[in-house]
Motif scaffolding. Structure first.
Motif, PDB file in Angstrom:
ATOM      1  N   MET A   1     -22.849   5.047  -5.112  1.00  0.00           N
ATOM      2  CA  MET A   1     -22.747   6.402  -4.615  1.00  0.00           C
ATOM      3  C   MET A   1     -21.539   7.113  -5.236  1.00  0.00           C
ATOM      4  N   TYR A   2     -20.389   6.460  -5.274  1.00  0.00           N
ATOM      5  CA  TYR A   2     -19.175   7.022  -5.867  1.00  0.00           C
ATOM      6  C   TYR A   2     -18.661   6.078  -6.953  1.00  0.00           C
ATOM      7  N   ASN A   3     -17.955   6.642  -7.933  1.00  0.00           N
ATOM      8  CA  ASN A   3     -17.287   5.812  -8.942  1.00  0.00           C
ATOM      9  C   ASN A   3     -15.939   5.325  -8.433  1.00  0.00           C
ATOM     10  N   TYR A   4     -15.206   6.236  -7.767  1.00  0.00           N
ATOM     11  CA  TYR A   4     -13.847   5.940  -7.311  1.00  0.00           C
ATOM     12  C   TYR A   4     -13.658   6.419  -5.878  1.00  0.00           C
ATOM     13  N   LEU A   5     -12.701   5.785  -5.218  1.00  0.00           N
ATOM     14  CA  LEU A   5     -12.229   6.257  -3.925  1.00  0.00           C
ATOM     15  C   LEU A   5     -10.779   6.696  -4.098  1.00  0.00           C
ATOM     16  N   LEU A   6     -10.434   7.816  -3.492  1.00  0.00           N
ATOM     17  CA  LEU A   6      -9.053   8.301  -3.479  1.00  0.00           C
ATOM     18  C   LEU A   6      -8.498   8.104  -2.080  1.00  0.00           C
ATOM     19  N   TYR A   7      -7.385   7.400  -1.986  1.00  0.00           N
ATOM     20  CA  TYR A   7      -6.689   7.244  -0.712  1.00  0.00           C
ATOM     21  C   TYR A   7      -5.537   8.235  -0.725  1.00  0.00           C
ATOM     22  N   VAL A   8      -5.598   9.212   0.163  1.00  0.00           N
ATOM     23  CA  VAL A   8      -4.659  10.329   0.126  1.00  0.00           C
ATOM     24  C   VAL A   8      -3.921  10.419   1.459  1.00  0.00           C
ATOM     25  N   ARG A   9      -2.605  10.457   1.387  1.00  0.00           N
ATOM     26  CA  ARG A   9      -1.787  10.710   2.580  1.00  0.00           C
ATOM     27  C   ARG A   9      -1.387  12.174   2.550  1.00  0.00           C
ATOM     28  N   LYS A  10      -1.965  12.934   3.494  1.00  0.00           N
ATOM     29  CA  LYS A  10      -1.725  14.374   3.559  1.00  0.00           C
ATOM     30  C   LYS A  10      -0.996  14.712   4.855  1.00  0.00           C
ATOM     31  N   TYR A  11      -0.181  15.764   4.792  1.00  0.00           N
ATOM     32  CA  TYR A  11       0.576  16.207   5.958  1.00  0.00           C
ATOM     33  C   TYR A  11      -0.343  16.946   6.923  1.00  0.00           C
ATOM     34  N   SER A  12      -0.177  16.662   8.206  1.00  0.00           N
ATOM     35  CA  SER A  12      -0.943  17.338   9.250  1.00  0.00           C
ATOM     36  C   SER A  12       0.017  18.099  10.164  1.00  0.00           C
ATOM     37  N   ILE A  13      -0.241  19.376  10.346  1.00  0.00           N
ATOM     38  CA  ILE A  13       0.624  20.163  11.236  1.00  0.00           C
ATOM     39  C   ILE A  13       0.360  19.827  12.699  1.00  0.00           C
ATOM     40  N   PHE A  14      -0.790  19.244  12.996  1.00  0.00           N
ATOM     41  CA  PHE A  14      -1.124  18.907  14.378  1.00  0.00           C
ATOM     42  C   PHE A  14      -0.350  17.696  14.878  1.00  0.00           C
TER      43      PHE A  14
ATOM     44  N   ASN B   1       2.342  16.458  13.016  1.00  0.00           N
ATOM     45  CA  ASN B   1       3.664  16.532  12.394  1.00  0.00           C
ATOM     46  C   ASN B   1       3.992  15.236  11.655  1.00  0.00           C
ATOM     47  N   ASP B   2       2.971  14.690  10.988  1.00  0.00           N
ATOM     48  CA  ASP B   2       3.122  13.437  10.259  1.00  0.00           C
ATOM     49  C   ASP B   2       2.063  13.395   9.155  1.00  0.00           C
ATOM     50  N   TYR B   3       2.164  12.409   8.288  1.00  0.00           N
ATOM     51  CA  TYR B   3       1.178  12.224   7.226  1.00  0.00           C
ATOM     52  C   TYR B   3       0.048  11.352   7.735  1.00  0.00           C
ATOM     53  N   GLU B   4      -1.187  11.733   7.374  1.00  0.00           N
ATOM     54  CA  GLU B   4      -2.367  11.000   7.790  1.00  0.00           C
ATOM     55  C   GLU B   4      -3.161  10.565   6.563  1.00  0.00           C
ATOM     56  N   LEU B   5      -3.880   9.462   6.698  1.00  0.00           N
ATOM     57  CA  LEU B   5      -4.669   8.918   5.607  1.00  0.00           C
ATOM     58  C   LEU B   5      -6.070   9.515   5.612  1.00  0.00           C
TER      59      LEU B   5
ATOM     60  N   ILE C   1       0.911  16.532  -0.178  1.00  0.00           N
ATOM     61  CA  ILE C   1       0.424  15.164  -0.369  1.00  0.00           C
ATOM     62  C   ILE C   1       1.620  14.269  -0.648  1.00  0.00           C
ATOM     63  N   SER C   2       1.767  13.205   0.138  1.00  0.00           N
ATOM     64  CA  SER C   2       2.887  12.296  -0.090  1.00  0.00           C
ATOM     65  C   SER C   2       2.496  11.147  -1.019  1.00  0.00           C
ATOM     66  N   ARG C   3       1.202  10.794  -1.019  1.00  0.00           N
ATOM     67  CA  ARG C   3       0.775   9.661  -1.843  1.00  0.00           C
ATOM     68  C   ARG C   3      -0.710   9.782  -2.139  1.00  0.00           C
ATOM     69  N   LEU C   4      -1.083   9.426  -3.371  1.00  0.00           N
ATOM     70  CA  LEU C   4      -2.487   9.415  -3.763  1.00  0.00           C
ATOM     71  C   LEU C   4      -2.711   8.178  -4.626  1.00  0.00           C
ATOM     72  N   VAL C   5      -3.671   7.352  -4.222  1.00  0.00           N
ATOM     73  CA  VAL C   5      -4.003   6.120  -4.931  1.00  0.00           C
ATOM     74  C   VAL C   5      -5.499   6.127  -5.186  1.00  0.00           C
TER      75      VAL C   5
END
Length: 75
Positions: free
Chosen positions: A1-14, A16-20, A45-49
């Motif tokens: 279905m997909y070639n790659y998966l991106l694991y992204v830690r993004k900031y959430s204002i709800f 007040n922390d980074y979520e995966l 974005i704090s991290r993208l793998v």
């Protein structure tokens, strides 16, 4: 279905922390897709793998209760 998966830690204002977040992409140029992801992102974005997508990884994230979002590359 997909070639790659991106694991992204993004900031959430709800929380007040980074979520995966997990994104699935179909691309032949993963580095271009990562650059486009950063460019089109509306939050910090704090991290993208990236990893190659396998059925085991899809099953693992489903068991953990994560939704895999689809990212459309305009390239």
């Amino acid at each position: 279905m997909y070639n790659y998966l991106l694991y992204v830690r993004k900031y959430s204002i709800f929380t007040n922390d980074y979520e995966l977040y997990v994104y699935g992409v179909n691309t032949n140029d993963i580095f271009h897709t990562i650059g486009e992801f950063y460019y089109r992102s509306e939050t910090k974005i704090s991290r993208l793998v990236y990893v190659e997508c396998t059925q085991q990884k899809l099953d693992f994230w489903a068991e953990q209760g994560f939704k895999i979002y689809r990212f459309f590359d305009k390239y």
